[in-house]
Motif scaffolding. Structure first.
Motif, mmCIF file in Angstrom:
data_model
loop_
_atom_site.group_PDB
_atom_site.id
_atom_site.type_symbol
_atom_site.label_atom_id
_atom_site.label_comp_id
_atom_site.label_asym_id
_atom_site.label_seq_id
_atom_site.Cartn_x
_atom_site.Cartn_y
_atom_site.Cartn_z
ATOM 1 N N ALA A 15 54.057 -8.126 2.267
ATOM 2 C CA ALA A 15 53.502 -7.262 1.222
ATOM 3 C C ALA A 15 53.871 -5.804 1.433
ATOM 4 O O ALA A 15 53.908 -5.032 0.484
ATOM 5 N N GLY A 16 54.148 -5.421 2.663
ATOM 6 C CA GLY A 16 54.532 -4.041 2.927
ATOM 7 C C GLY A 16 54.353 -3.686 4.376
ATOM 8 O O GLY A 16 53.909 -4.488 5.206
ATOM 9 N N LYS A 17 54.695 -2.441 4.694
ATOM 10 C CA LYS A 17 54.561 -1.914 6.046
ATOM 11 C C LYS A 17 53.912 -0.538 5.959
ATOM 12 O O LYS A 17 54.547 0.493 6.150
ATOM 13 N N PRO A 18 52.601 -0.498 5.681
ATOM 14 C CA PRO A 18 51.930 0.789 5.497
ATOM 15 C C PRO A 18 51.647 1.484 6.829
ATOM 16 O O PRO A 18 51.571 0.844 7.883
ATOM 17 N N GLU A 19 51.480 2.786 6.769
ATOM 18 C CA GLU A 19 51.011 3.568 7.914
ATOM 19 C C GLU A 19 49.486 3.522 7.909
ATOM 20 O O GLU A 19 48.846 4.023 7.000
ATOM 21 N N LEU A 20 48.913 2.890 8.935
ATOM 22 C CA LEU A 20 47.470 2.736 9.006
ATOM 23 C C LEU A 20 46.895 3.651 10.079
ATOM 24 O O LEU A 20 47.548 3.959 11.072
ATOM 25 N N LYS A 21 45.644 4.073 9.845
ATOM 26 C CA LYS A 21 44.939 4.936 10.770
ATOM 27 C C LYS A 21 43.975 4.122 11.625
ATOM 28 O O LYS A 21 43.426 3.117 11.182
ATOM 29 N N LYS A 22 43.777 4.571 12.848
ATOM 30 C CA LYS A 22 42.799 3.941 13.728
ATOM 31 C C LYS A 22 41.424 3.989 13.087
ATOM 32 O O LYS A 22 41.012 5.017 12.542
ATOM 33 N N GLY A 23 40.720 2.858 13.136
ATOM 34 C CA GLY A 23 39.391 2.799 12.551
ATOM 35 C C GLY A 23 39.270 1.683 11.543
ATOM 36 O O GLY A 23 40.148 0.808 11.437
ATOM 37 N N PRO A 24 38.186 1.669 10.766
ATOM 38 C CA PRO A 24 37.960 0.588 9.804
ATOM 39 C C PRO A 24 39.058 0.543 8.738
ATOM 40 O O PRO A 24 39.538 1.574 8.266
ATOM 41 N N ALA A 25 39.445 -0.663 8.375
ATOM 42 C CA ALA A 25 40.436 -0.856 7.310
ATOM 43 C C ALA A 25 39.954 -1.993 6.415
ATOM 44 O O ALA A 25 39.831 -3.129 6.877
ATOM 45 N N GLU A 26 39.674 -1.688 5.167
ATOM 46 C CA GLU A 26 39.288 -2.736 4.225
ATOM 47 C C GLU A 26 40.543 -3.386 3.663
ATOM 48 O O GLU A 26 41.481 -2.708 3.240
ATOM 49 N N ILE A 27 40.557 -4.711 3.693
ATOM 50 C CA ILE A 27 41.670 -5.485 3.157
ATOM 51 C C ILE A 27 41.191 -6.174 1.888
ATOM 52 O O ILE A 27 40.134 -6.824 1.895
ATOM 53 N N MET A 28 41.955 -6.025 0.819
ATOM 54 C CA MET A 28 41.592 -6.660 -0.453
ATOM 55 C C MET A 28 42.763 -7.500 -0.954
ATOM 56 O O MET A 28 43.910 -7.044 -0.940
ATOM 57 N N ILE A 29 42.459 -8.719 -1.357
ATOM 58 C CA ILE A 29 43.433 -9.612 -1.986
ATOM 59 C C ILE A 29 42.899 -9.950 -3.372
ATOM 60 O O ILE A 29 41.761 -10.419 -3.516
ATOM 61 N N ARG A 30 43.689 -9.731 -4.399
ATOM 62 C CA ARG A 30 43.275 -10.098 -5.761
ATOM 63 C C ARG A 30 44.463 -10.661 -6.517
ATOM 64 O O ARG A 30 45.624 -10.400 -6.183
ATOM 65 N N GLY A 31 44.157 -11.446 -7.545
ATOM 66 C CA GLY A 31 45.203 -11.992 -8.385
ATOM 67 C C GLY A 31 45.709 -10.989 -9.390
ATOM 68 O O GLY A 31 45.015 -10.038 -9.761
ATOM 69 N N VAL A 32 46.941 -11.197 -9.828
ATOM 70 C CA VAL A 32 47.551 -10.357 -10.858
ATOM 71 C C VAL A 32 47.980 -11.251 -12.000
ATOM 72 O O VAL A 32 48.746 -12.202 -11.796
ATOM 73 N N GLY A 33 47.473 -10.987 -13.197
ATOM 74 C CA GLY A 33 47.865 -11.752 -14.362
ATOM 75 C C GLY A 33 47.175 -13.101 -14.436
ATOM 76 O O GLY A 33 46.297 -13.430 -13.622
ATOM 77 N N PRO A 34 47.567 -13.907 -15.412
ATOM 78 C CA PRO A 34 46.923 -15.217 -15.603
ATOM 79 C C PRO A 34 47.355 -16.204 -14.524
ATOM 80 O O PRO A 34 48.244 -15.934 -13.728
ATOM 81 N N GLY A 35 46.689 -17.356 -14.524
ATOM 82 C CA GLY A 35 47.074 -18.417 -13.608
ATOM 83 C C GLY A 35 46.134 -18.558 -12.430
ATOM 84 O O GLY A 35 45.376 -17.648 -12.089
ATOM 85 N N ASN A 36 46.194 -19.726 -11.811
ATOM 86 C CA ASN A 36 45.355 -20.017 -10.653
ATOM 87 C C ASN A 36 45.998 -19.462 -9.381
ATOM 88 O O ASN A 36 47.210 -19.553 -9.187
ATOM 89 N N LYS A 37 45.171 -18.908 -8.518
ATOM 90 C CA LYS A 37 45.651 -18.324 -7.263
ATOM 91 C C LYS A 37 45.090 -19.128 -6.087
ATOM 92 O O LYS A 37 43.945 -19.579 -6.130
#
Length: 902
Positions: free
Chosen positions: A421-443
């Protein structure tokens, strides 16, 4: 494909091989209620109870384990917390026993219960909060079950831990149920938790609930075998859950459910009764041992939970393999995420999340603690839409710490895949991760991997397959890992783990400078029965293939020239993708063919041994499906293969063979060479880029000697060697000369990767992965290439001799009459092997060199009579390695690539 994805310092077997096994060593544990050392803070008001078997133990006379006259009974167990909630045995005859050293608990003390002992406190409430956390480290006896502890009184609100009967036969959980972890190293299994009200409840009486692991319904992956130390974790609050961690720190399963709406927090106050060892003071049930127990007056945060697990695993030796693994990798099951999607079973982690629109457009969330600033690869494992398919769109959007990453799984070959999905620059500490669907269809999404090192999807898949194989070790099998610096880790989930150096002495890796993994054994080798008549084909590079020759193709008959003659071989079905498939093998790669092991005896090159004992020397050989034609000094002779026990083909220079092999599998001479041995003795060598893996974990590996890849299921993998091409295990070489002396020596033949009896290489109570077994006095000579720079090995008396046997080991260059490069002290039976250290090999430009390994019993003029006869002088050269000059090696490989095949 990378078998182990590497960064400059660590391999990524290091990202997933054991992230499923343990979480990190260096998690942040300084948050309340913990001390900077990671231990709980005894003065923190939220810590209501802390029992630990190394302190607070008193017998009926008030004496402790350090006092003279201590009788071993635990009549009183004093609370380490400021709450001073001490437990007592009433009557004293029901006191459990003190065990000063428990192997499964890293030799820490434990308190032993046997189904008749119990400790209790009946006057004071343990806590008065609706939300609480209880953690207990215990060992359950085989075939035992029942209540471990109870807080509260019958008929009122109370909390109980109930374990199912342990089954000693179930020691190898399924890979799927085991292969799961989150940032804290565990997950919850979404099973129905019994939250039962009193059958007479009328709505006015307080509810009773049980936080329990349901009796008679073992959790997935729970071996429960005697000797396995486990961590039980119980949370109480609006959501009631219990979790189970096994003796290696991985999560076995748990139960979780929302508390009933009518269970108000105020109704969850425990009345003044606490019992340890059963449901109440009159019903002792638990059979097992308890090392530590903690009760907190609130539910711990994710960071606190992770810190406590790190402390417990470190104290009780459950983190022995943490040093394999970077502390900054997270494998997260979508089944642990919070959100509106449905959670179901299956997939890589045993649980997955799935939803259709409009629910799939809502995010699933989880928060983890990022250990340090930096760039992290974020991989998502999910079902993706097949190309050309319409209407069932599977696109996902991932967000980490506010970084909205690339959409994944929009379209592809179909099926379930890891996608970056990517290679982001993350900071030390809490990180919220979110996964959601895009568009129609079953995920449908299974897992998320976050790691600074996971640069390749193939590497992620391969590491998961290795982890699956690792978890299958159990019983008497022994997992062994050998690192480039000589450190070794061995054990299994039932008996615990042990680190040692090259000489077998206890040692620990530096967590700030983790060594690189060199070789892994998943199962101890098996001694092949002498009566085994299965044909095996052995190659000049040390490879071996089990199979049957069904045809022969001459070089002249090949469609593409120049070509070499080919043997057509049919193997077992597990090594092919289709039952009718055969392998085409270059005859010039073959060293020996054994048709009947019981009658083979390592004949000379270009000769064969018949089953009737007759030896035939030949100049050339022509193959048929059922027979062979030999050109001998006396003319042409035809023999049926059924009458032949062993065939040795022409010799090959071992180093020219190696350079030629690299020219096929690693033309630059700079890659990583992987050698895999299966349980049946099949051995295959290739470079990383000639190994691939399908979604089921089956590898295909293409050696230089085979025109098509060989399939290798992960469950039959026994040993994996991985190293740069310039690191060469000496045991891949056949000695150019062997001199066997002594009164009894001629009855013992040297063996590669086994002792002289054909069994495991074992010395000083340790098992070794490769090397040579010889009987002293013995001398073995190995040809050295010009690019050879140094040599290192361990050497010792084989463990099969017990305390018998004495010898000295020496290492020479070229001949044994010169001064030795190395000489050991006196090696004795039962003692630890010695490490030679790195031995530099002086160059000799333009001249051939030999490495000569000598073992000698002529060490003491006052030898005993049994030593004069060499009884017990079984010597093992253990895990010997040659180091080549990378630059000179590359030149040799380039030269071999430019040389036409003969």
């Amino acid at each position: 494909m990378n078998l182990f994805v590497q960064n400059p310092k660590r391999p990524l077997l290091l990202v997933l091989l054991l992230a499923v096994f343990v979480s990190g060593l260096a998690a942040t544990v300084g948050a309340e209620p913990f001390l900077p050392s990671g231990e709980p803070d005894p003065t923190n008001p939220n810590l209501r109870l802390w029992l630990r078997a190394d302190s607070g133990i008193k017998d009926g006379q008030g004496r402790g384990p350090a006092d003279g006259g201590f009788d071993g009974s635990v009549v009183e167990w004093i609370d380490r917390s400021a709450h001073h909630y001490d437990l007592k045995a009433t009557p004293p005859e029901r006191a459990p026993l003190y065990v000063p050293r428990q192997t499964a608990a890293s030799n820490q003390p434990v308190v032993a219960f046997a189904g008749r002992q119990i400790l209790s406190r009946i006057k004071d409430p343990l806590h008065d909060q609706a939300e609480s956390t209880t953690v207990i480290v215990l060992q359950q006896q085989a075939r035992s079950g029942g209540y471990v502890y109870s807080i509260g009184q019958g008929g009122n609100t109370r909390e109980l831990l109930n374990l199912p009967s342990a089954n000693p036969l179930v020691s190898c959980p399924t890979a799927q149920s085991w292969l799961v972890c989150t940032a804290a190293g565990e997950r919850g299994l979404d099973l129905a938790l019994p939250v039962a009200g009193d059958s007479r409840a009328d709505g006015k009486r307080p509810k009773r609930f049980r936080k329990e692991i349901v009796a008679g319904q073992p959790l997935p992956g729970d071996g429960g075998s005697e000797g396995r130390l486990r961590i039980c974790w119980l949370n109480c609050g609006q959501k009631i859950s219990s979790e189970h961690h096994d003796g290696t720190g991985n999560f076995l399963g748990g139960v979780s459910a929302q508390a009933p709406p009518d269970m108000k927090p105020g109704s969850n106050k425990c009345l003044p009764e606490f019992t340890l060892g059963g449901m109440n003071a009159n019903e002792p049930q638990f059979s097992g041992q308890i090392a530590e127990m903690l009760v907190f007056n609130r539910v711990l945060s994710a960071a606190e939970k992770q810190g406590l697990l790190v402390y417990l695993r470190a104290r009780y030796g459950l983190n022995a393999i943490d040093s394999f693994f970077p502390t900054d990798a997270f494998l997260l099951s979508l089944g642990d995420f919070v959100g509106p999607w449905g959670i179901g079973g299956g997939g890589l982690t045993g649980r997955l999340a799935a939803a259709g629109p409009p629910v799939s457009l809502e995010p699933m969330k989880m928060t983890v603690e990022i250990p340090h600033d930096g760039a992290y690869f974020v991989w998502v494992r999910a079902t993706e839409n097949a190309r050309g398919q319409q209407g069932n769109f599977t696109t996902l959007q991932t967000t980490v710490q506010g970084h909205e990453l690339d959409v994944t799984h929009a379209v592809g070959p179909g099926g379930v895949h890891w996608r970056l999905a990517g290679k982001p620059e993350l900071k030390k500490g809490p990180a919220e991760i979110m996964i959601r669907g895009v568009g129609p269809g079953n995920k449908s999404c299974e897992a998320v991997l976050i790691s600074p090192n996971a640069a390749s999807a193939d590497g992620v898949e391969e590491s998961v397959a290795l982890a699956q194989r690792l978890r299958q070790t159990g019983g008497s099998t022994k997992f062994i890992a050998r690192f480039t610096n000589g450190l070794r880790l061995e054990g299994n989930p039932l008996v615990g783990w042990r680190w040692s150096d090259a000489a077998g002495n206890p040692a620990q890796p530096d967590p700030n400078n983790l060594p690189v993994l060199l070789c892994v054994q998943f199962d101890s080798p098996r001694v092949e029965p002498d009566g085994n008549v299965e044909m095996s084909i052995e190659f000049h590079n040390g490879d071996c293939l089990r199979g049957r020759i069904v045809d022969f193709q001459s070089a002249a008959s090949q469609p593409v020239q120049p070509a070499t003659a080919q043997l057509i071989v049919r193997t077992q079905p597990i090594y092919v993708s289709k039952p009718e498939e055969t392998f085409s093998i270059g005859v010039d790669w073959v060293r020996r063919i054994v048709l009947d092991k019981s009658r083979s005896r390592n004949c000379q090159p270009q000769s064969l041994i018949c089953r009737d004992g007759r030896t035939v020397v030949f100049r050339s050989i022509r193959w048929g499906a059922e027979s062979i034609r030999l050109l001998t000094e006396d003319g042409v002779e035809q023999l049926w293969l059924r009458d032949v026990a062993e065939i040795c083909l022409a010799e090959a220079d071992p180093w020219q063979s190696y350079f030629r092999e690299l020219s096929f599998i690693d033309p630059t001479g700079t890659g990583t060479i992987v050698q895999i041995e299966a349980l049946d003795g099949t051995q295959l060598t290739a470079s990383q880029n000639r190994i691939s893996q399908d979604i089921s974990g089956r590898r295909t590996i293409q050696p230089a000697w085979c025109r098509t890849p060989v399939t290798l299921p992960p469950q039959i993998t026994r040993v994996i060697w991985q190293a740069p091409a310039h690191v060469v295990p000496l045991s891949r070489l056949w000695p150019t000369a062997v001199v066997q002396r002594g009164a009894l020596g001629n009855s013992w033949k040297w063996q590669a990767n086994r002792n002289v009896a054909g069994d495991v290489l074992r010395s000083g109570s340790h098992e070794y992965l490769w090397g040579y077994g010889v009987h002293a006095p013995n001398e073995m000579a190995f040809l050295l290439p010009e690019c050879a720079q140094s040599f290192r090995s361990s050497v010792g008396i084989d463990g099969s001799t017990g305390t018998a046997g004495k010898a000295v080991a020496r290492i020479y260059l070229n001949e044994s009459k010169a001064n030795p490069l190395y000489q050991s002290g006196l090696l004795t039976g039962g003692s630890k092997p010695v490490d030679t250290g790195t031995i530099n090999l002086p160059p000799s430009p333009g001249q051939s060199r030999k490495l000569v390994l000598v073992t000698d019993t002529n060490h003491d003029a006052g030898r005993q009579s049994q030593d004069v006869l060499d009884i017990g002088a079984h010597i093992d050269w253990l895990e010997p390695i040659l180091l080549l000059s990378p630059e000179l090696l590359q030149a040799e490989v380039a030269k071999a690539a430019a040389t036409p095949a003969q």
